[in-house]
Design a protein around this motif. Structure first.
Motif, PDB file in Angstrom:
ATOM      1  N   GLY A  17       0.817  -1.211   0.000  1.00 41.59           N
ATOM      2  CA  GLY A  17       0.000   0.000   0.000  1.00 41.59           C
ATOM      3  C   GLY A  17       0.849   1.258   0.000  1.00 41.59           C
ATOM      4  O   GLY A  17       0.523   2.246  -0.673  1.00 41.59           O
ATOM      5  N   ASP A  18       1.942   1.228   0.729  1.00 40.20           N
ATOM      6  CA  ASP A  18       2.840   2.377   0.773  1.00 40.20           C
ATOM      7  C   ASP A  18       3.419   2.663  -0.605  1.00 40.20           C
ATOM      8  O   ASP A  18       3.485   3.816  -1.038  1.00 40.20           O
ATOM      9  N   PHE A  19       3.812   1.615  -1.328  1.00 38.85           N
ATOM     10  CA  PHE A  19       4.358   1.825  -2.673  1.00 38.85           C
ATOM     11  C   PHE A  19       3.291   2.336  -3.630  1.00 38.85           C
ATOM     12  O   PHE A  19       3.581   3.150  -4.515  1.00 38.85           O
ATOM     13  N   ILE A  20       2.050   1.908  -3.457  1.00 41.74           N
ATOM     14  CA  ILE A  20       0.948   2.436  -4.269  1.00 41.74           C
ATOM     15  C   ILE A  20       0.760   3.926  -3.988  1.00 41.74           C
ATOM     16  O   ILE A  20       0.599   4.736  -4.904  1.00 41.74           O
ATOM     17  N   LEU A  21       0.811   4.295  -2.712  1.00 40.45           N
ATOM     18  CA  LEU A  21       0.681   5.707  -2.335  1.00 40.45           C
ATOM     19  C   LEU A  21       1.856   6.532  -2.855  1.00 40.45           C
ATOM     20  O   LEU A  21       1.676   7.689  -3.264  1.00 40.45           O
ATOM     21  N   LEU A 150       5.369  -8.806  -2.459  1.00 41.54           N
ATOM     22  CA  LEU A 150       4.603  -7.674  -1.926  1.00 41.54           C
ATOM     23  C   LEU A 150       5.448  -6.464  -1.551  1.00 41.54           C
ATOM     24  O   LEU A 150       4.907  -5.361  -1.423  1.00 41.54           O
ATOM     25  N   THR A 151       6.752  -6.645  -1.350  1.00 45.02           N
ATOM     26  CA  THR A 151       7.573  -5.481  -0.973  1.00 45.02           C
ATOM     27  C   THR A 151       8.824  -5.314  -1.837  1.00 45.02           C
ATOM     28  O   THR A 151       9.093  -4.223  -2.310  1.00 45.02           O
ATOM     29  N   VAL A 152       9.572  -6.385  -2.043  1.00 40.36           N
ATOM     30  CA  VAL A 152      10.824  -6.237  -2.796  1.00 40.36           C
ATOM     31  C   VAL A 152      10.541  -5.853  -4.244  1.00 40.36           C
ATOM     32  O   VAL A 152      11.133  -4.893  -4.762  1.00 40.36           O
ATOM     33  N   LEU A 153       9.651  -6.573  -4.909  1.00 44.23           N
ATOM     34  CA  LEU A 153       9.331  -6.255  -6.300  1.00 44.23           C
ATOM     35  C   LEU A 153       8.777  -4.839  -6.453  1.00 44.23           C
ATOM     36  O   LEU A 153       9.277  -4.073  -7.291  1.00 44.23           O
ATOM     37  N   PRO A 154       7.777  -4.422  -5.652  1.00 45.53           N
ATOM     38  CA  PRO A 154       7.311  -3.026  -5.779  1.00 45.53           C
ATOM     39  C   PRO A 154       8.425  -2.005  -5.500  1.00 45.53           C
ATOM     40  O   PRO A 154       8.481  -0.964  -6.149  1.00 45.53           O
ATOM     41  N   ALA A 155       9.319  -2.306  -4.561  1.00 44.63           N
ATOM     42  CA  ALA A 155      10.418  -1.381  -4.262  1.00 44.63           C
ATOM     43  C   ALA A 155      11.360  -1.258  -5.447  1.00 44.63           C
ATOM     44  O   ALA A 155      11.828  -0.158  -5.780  1.00 44.63           O
ATOM     45  N   LEU A 156      11.672  -2.373  -6.080  1.00 41.65           N
ATOM     46  CA  LEU A 156      12.558  -2.341  -7.245  1.00 41.65           C
ATOM     47  C   LEU A 156      11.905  -1.619  -8.420  1.00 41.65           C
ATOM     48  O   LEU A 156      12.574  -0.852  -9.135  1.00 41.65           O
ATOM     49  N   LEU A 157      10.602  -1.830  -8.606  1.00 37.99           N
ATOM     50  CA  LEU A 157       9.896  -1.105  -9.668  1.00 37.99           C
ATOM     51  C   LEU A 157       9.870   0.397  -9.389  1.00 37.99           C
ATOM     52  O   LEU A 157      10.048   1.208 -10.302  1.00 37.99           O
TER      53      LEU A 157
END
Length: 170
Positions: A17-21, A150-157
């Motif tokens: 959710g944080d990465f979406i925000l 849920l976290t590593v992939l969104p962070a890398l993107l």
């Protein structure tokens, strides 16, 4: 599934959710690479702590190492907010998501440490040693696969978006 499994998934979903925000607030053209790099540092710290927890027996020595990692994560979180605040609006929902992300490592540390520290084992001649624990394959899979997705992939993107936009963010 236990309560701890559910809380772990909630924590990971808060990260998603944080990465979406971040994406909605255009992190790539505001605080950019600096803030995104700090997100990778925070994930790296907690990922290291998770791997240590999976690899080694729960001992007071491991708990102290995890305490140091959680403290460094909190410090990186402070730097993260300082990097974002002057150039990007942090909406109330994101602030609440950050609350979950900030408190979860402390809750996990307390859950690991309470039995260790309250039992007060008698001193032994073996000294302090970190021996392998018997984490099952299922535990490894449950800990790592959701974290990667849920976290590593969104962070890398996010980092990739910020890297591509780095000239516009200056």
């Amino acid at each position: 599934m236990t309560l701890w499994h559910g809380l772990y998934l909630l924590w990971l979903l808060a990260g998603t959710g944080d990465f979406i925000l971040h994406r909605r607030s255009a992190i790539d053209v505001t605080s950019g690479l600096h803030e995104s790099s700090l997100h990778l540092v925070q994930i790296g710290l907690l990922g290291t702590g998770t791997l240590l927890w999976l690899l080694f027996a729960a001992t007071p020595a491991l708990w102290l190492v995890l305490l140091a990692i959680v403290c460094l994560h909190a410090l990186a979180g402070y730097w993260d907010t300082r990097a974002a605040f002057p150039v990007r609006t942090i909406v109330p929902l994101e602030q609440h998501v950050h609350s979950i992300l900030d408190i979860a490592p402390w809750v996990a540390l307390g859950a690991i440490g309470w039995p260790l520290l309250s039992a007060a084992p008698a001193p032994s001649d073996e000294g302090v040693s970190l021996g392998p624990d018997s984490a099952t394959t299922g535990t490894w899979m449950f800990a790592l696969i959701p974290a990667l997705l849920l976290t590593v992939l969104p962070a890398l993107l996010e980092f990739r978006r910020c890297w591509r936009s780095r000239h516009r963010a200056r």
